[in-house]
Design a protein around this motif. Structure first.
Motif: not given
Ligand SMILES: NC(=O)c1ccc[n+]([C@@H]2O[C@H](COP(=O)([O-])OP(=O)(O)OC[C@H]3O[C@@H](n4cnc5c(N)ncnc54)[C@H](O)[C@@H]3O)[C@@H](O)[C@H]2O)c1
Ligand SMILES: N[C@@H](CCC=O)C(=O)O
Length: 543
Positions: A13-21
């Motif tokens: 499964n493609e790891p989910v990126k978190e989009y942190r600041p």
């Protein structure tokens, strides 16, 4: 022609990126959003590999900012449906004859393009066009679509490997031919991954496709098409048209080469389509495959042994992520009176932390519902609840459509377990709750099972293992995806194959080999090495 039995890369499964600041993914996503917002995107149809434009230009706008113009798409008519069918039929012979590993390579490349250079663009298109926040877009339009593409290739090889036994002197083989004719992919607004999966899964198995997305999903649909073309998909294999549903349906469902429909959308539309196909059955060369995943009225059943924080978290995420516009959304919950005061307080705490607004502001958890029609439909339920003496509004209940189609996450406490919001799919941020006495648990099981015609998803929150087993058995047919101590949403490709039964669909489990099997028509071949040369059996000889 292949000279090898190839293994495909093992999917993960493609790891989910978190989009942190401050993260690089956040920066590139913001740039992609800015690029879409600052120009008007031109969204043509794609028929036979050609971009097709018409006189009828329709505006695309963000649901959370409906006065802004993101671009225009071109609406086609009956003639474009005919052209798309002809393009699919013309492309069929070469595509079906192409070795499977070359078909597979195109879709594996598409997955890598989305995971890499197209990730920000497809997420931004989904965030703006469908009003999904960054995290929800990442899960849907990047990770789930990548997973569909990679896992389907793996599942296809599992199907091809299923071969019969052979007795002495014989070699039996099965080949998994594509269907004869063309496949129609009819896709919904709410998941970019579903829009991508329905045409590509059928195409992977050697079919050619006419694809009609929801008008409210065309911006991300264009990005999917860009990716497929860059991946080397030959012209005519997938033909993307923007035509009114019934106009397309009239032509497609009376065409002799119509081989199957891959549908996701509402139950009403699917039942209508099924009726049309049935009425036209004598017109087709083959019996069409009918695959449809449709609506839900997904339940959360809470036992008194459950943990309050887990329940409140499951309800808030399950009911309100993507504004409740998931077929799997928790939309009815049954909570014991012993836990209700604590659950109510926790839900209110959580909702007080939730911000609502446009997707460009990454601190907003709730964004807008998809369009004015949905806004009116959902708010009519809320207005009726406000008027009803059977309902108390526990949270939310306000809405404002002036800039965008914003509806507060709304929790209704109903005193009748058959009140309409406990039974009907609303497809918005409205959760209905019925509080029961713990002594009535067995009655509640019957109510959960029988309240709605749907059977898509559901969950039980309980610590008591005897209860968990009892509920799993009692509600065996009430959900195609059943969750224990978790929200009823968020199925992951390869982990929880997705689909429901009863009125929720044909349960062909997107993201599994069961689904791909619907797009092939097996041919069994028996080859005999030393063939008999006389009809008589040995026992006919005299003693
Ligand atoms: N079970 C699942 O896996 C799943 C997943 C996502 C969405 N859904 C369901 O989809 C619905 C929301 O999506 P939607 O609003 O886009 O659904 P919808 O049924 O309105 O539309 C789905 C597609 O059908 C087309 N269409 C509509 N009427 C048609 C007609 N008469 N003839 C031919 N085509 C027609 C639409 O243009 C769109 O492309 C909800 O009911 C939701 O539960 C189900
Ligand atoms: N597969 C998604 C739902 C898709 C329907 O909208 C989930 O499991 O939440």
């Amino acid at each position: 022609m292949s000279f090898g039995l190839f293994n495909v890369p093992n999917p993960v499964n493609e790891p989910v990126k978190e989009y942190r600041p401050g993260s690089p993914e956040r920066e590139s996503l913001k740039k992609a959003i800015q690029s879409f917002r600052s120009s008007e995107t031109d969204v043509p149809m794609y028929i036979g590999g050609k971009e097709v434009r018409t006189e009828r230009k329709l505006r695309i706008s963000p649901p959370h900012d409906h006065q802004h113009t993101l671009g225009y798409f071109y609406e086609g008519d009956a003639e474009h449906v005919e052209q798309a069918i002809n393009a699919a039929l013309t492309a069929k012979e070469n595509w079906a004859a192409l070795s499977w590993e070359h078909r597979a390579s195109i879709f594996l490349k598409a997955a890598d393009l989305i995971a890499g250079p197209y990730r920000a663009r497809i997420n931004a298109a989904t965030m703006l066009g469908q009003s999904k926040n960054a995290y929800q877009a990442e899960i849907d339009s990047a990770c789930e679509l990548i997973d569909f593409l990679r896992y389907n290739v793996f599942f296809a090889t599992q199907i091809y490997q299923q071969q019969p036994n052979s007795s002495a002197g014989v070699w039996n083989r099965t080949e998994y031919r594509p269907l004869e004719g063309f496949v129609f992919a009819l896709t919904p607004f709410n998941f970019t991954a579903i829009a991508g999966n329905l045409p590509t899964s059928a195409a992977l198995m050697g079919n050619t496709v006419v694809w009609k997305p929801a008008y409210t999903q065309v911006l991300a649909a264009k990005v999917i098409m860009e990716v497929l073309l860059e991946s080397g998909l030959p012209e005519g294999v997938i033909n993307l048209i923007y035509v009114d549903g019934p106009v397309a349906g009239d032509i497609i469902f009376s065409h002799p080469d119509f081989a199957g429909i891959h549908f996701t959308g509402s139950t009403g539309v699917f039942q209508k389509i099924w009726g049309e196909i049935g009425a036209n059955i004598h017109k087709y060369k083959s019996y069409p495959r009918i695959v449809g995943e449709t609506g839900g009225k997904d339940f959360v059943l809470v036992h008194e042994s459950a943990n309050v924080d887990e329940v409140a978290t499951g309800l808030v995420r399950g009911a309100f992520e993507y504004q409740g516009q998931k077929c799997s959304a928790a939309s009815r919950a049954y909570i014991p009176s012993s836990l209700w005061p604590a659950v109510e307080a926790r839900i209110k705490d959580f909702l007080s932390e939730i911000k609502m607004g446009g997707t460009e502001d990454f601190s907003n958890f709730i964004n807008a519902v998809i369009d004015e029609r949905s806004f009116r439909k959902i708010t009519a339920y809320i207005d009726a609840a406000k008027e009803s003496d059977q309902v108390r509004i526990v949270a939310g209940g306000n809405y404002d459509g002036s800039k965008g189609y914003f509806i507060e996450p709304t929790v209704l406490l109903v005193n009748d377990p058959n009140y309409r919001t406990m039974c009907e799919e609303i497809f918005g941020p409205v959760l209905s709750i019925y509080v029961y006495e713990p002594s009535e648990f067995d009655t509640i099981l019957d109510i959960v099972n029988n309240t709605s015609p749907y059977a898509l998803t559901g969950s039980i929150f309980a610590k008591d293992r005897y209860v968990i087993e009892k509920v799993s058995k009692a509600l065996q047919n009430a959900a195609g995806n059943f969750y224990i101590n978790d929200k009823p949403t968020g199925a992951v490709v390869g982990q929880q194959p997705f689909g429901g039964a009863r009125a929720s669909g044909t349960n062909d489990k997107a993201g599994s080999s069961l689904n791909l099997l619907r797009w092939v028509s097996a041919r069994t071949i028996k080859e005999t090495y030393v063939s008999p040369r006389h009809f008589a059996y040995p026992f006919l000889q005299e003693d």
